[in-house]
Design a protein around this motif. Structure first.
Motif, PDB file in Angstrom:
ATOM      1  N   HIS A 139      12.163   4.001 -23.643  1.00 21.01           N
ATOM      2  CA  HIS A 139      11.833   2.764 -22.940  1.00 21.01           C
ATOM      3  C   HIS A 139      10.331   2.511 -22.909  1.00 21.01           C
ATOM      4  CE1 HIS A 139      15.938   2.132 -21.677  1.00 21.01           C
ATOM      5  NE2 HIS A 139      16.008   3.404 -21.278  1.00 21.01           N
ATOM      6  N   ASP A 140       9.552   3.541 -22.953  1.00 20.87           N
ATOM      7  CA  ASP A 140       8.103   3.425 -22.894  1.00 20.87           C
ATOM      8  C   ASP A 140       7.577   2.826 -24.199  1.00 20.87           C
ATOM      9  OD1 ASP A 140       5.516   3.598 -22.110  1.00 20.87           O
ATOM     10  OD2 ASP A 140       5.338   5.776 -22.350  1.00 20.87           O
ATOM     11  N   LYS A 141       6.679   1.861 -24.110  1.00 15.80           N
ATOM     12  CA  LYS A 141       6.154   1.189 -25.293  1.00 15.80           C
ATOM     13  C   LYS A 141       5.342   2.133 -26.174  1.00 15.80           C
ATOM     14  CE  LYS A 141       7.607  -2.912 -24.236  1.00 15.80           C
ATOM     15  NZ  LYS A 141       8.648  -3.559 -24.998  1.00 15.80           N
ATOM     16  N   GLN A 142       4.584   3.047 -25.545  1.00 16.36           N
ATOM     17  CA  GLN A 142       3.777   3.972 -26.335  1.00 16.36           C
ATOM     18  C   GLN A 142       4.654   4.938 -27.128  1.00 16.36           C
ATOM     19  OE1 GLN A 142       1.285   5.807 -23.431  1.00 16.36           O
ATOM     20  NE2 GLN A 142      -0.237   4.153 -23.453  1.00 16.36           N
ATOM     21  N   LEU A 143       5.761   5.346 -26.543  1.00 17.69           N
ATOM     22  CA  LEU A 143       6.652   6.277 -27.230  1.00 17.69           C
ATOM     23  C   LEU A 143       7.496   5.589 -28.300  1.00 17.69           C
ATOM     24  CD1 LEU A 143       7.848   8.521 -24.287  1.00 17.69           C
ATOM     25  CD2 LEU A 143       6.144   9.052 -26.019  1.00 17.69           C
ATOM     26  N   GLN A 144       7.669   4.271 -28.182  1.00 13.32           N
ATOM     27  CA  GLN A 144       8.463   3.561 -29.174  1.00 13.32           C
ATOM     28  C   GLN A 144       7.783   3.552 -30.538  1.00 13.32           C
ATOM     29  OE1 GLN A 144       9.492  -0.332 -27.767  1.00 13.32           O
ATOM     30  NE2 GLN A 144      10.997   0.448 -26.304  1.00 13.32           N
TER      31      GLN A 144
END
Length: 140
Positions: A65-70
């Protein structure tokens, strides 16, 4: 009685010596050599450099869900389509046979031979005996 006590004391003394040698071996194994000191220093340096860098995560089957992890999401693997060579080959046309031809026995008189075989065996013996008697009469 005196020999038993001496044997026990001797066994105890041997055990003490054995335990001392084990302690000495353990101490020798625990003391670092020059090579192991260098190796330990290299490990510490590597740990320090790893602490500075943030490990990059890769997600194959999970979308976080986290943008950085995507950003670490990997594209799914595309499998090549398998073509079966057996299915692709054209099938040979099958000969259509009349099913009633297979019902008939290969030799039409096989059941008659089976039933009459005992009688034929008796006749064969009689024939051989008669031929023997005829040959014997012609000799005389």
């Amino acid at each position: 009685m005196d020999t038993e006590e001496n044997a026990i004391e001797k066994a105890a003394a041997e055990r003490r010596e054995w335990l001392k040698t084990l302690k000495m071996a353990k101490v020798l194994l625990e003391t670092p050599d020059d090579d192991t000191k260098k190796h330990d220093r290299n490990l510490e340096d590597a740990e320090e450099t790893e602490e500075d860098e943030v490990p990059s995560m890769k997600f194959r089957n999970y979308l976080p869900h986290d943008k950085q992890l995507q950003e670490g999401k990997l594209t799914p693997v595309v499998l090549l389509k398998f073509e079966d060579p057996i299915v692709a080959a054209p099938l040979a046309p099958e000969k259509i046979e009349d099913p009633f031809l297979n019902i008939a026995p290969k030799k039409p008189n096989w059941d008659l031979r089976r039933d009459v075989q005992k009688k034929l065996d008796k006749l064969e013996k009689r024939t051989q005996k008669a031929l023997y008697e005829l040959a014997k009469e012609q000799e005389n």
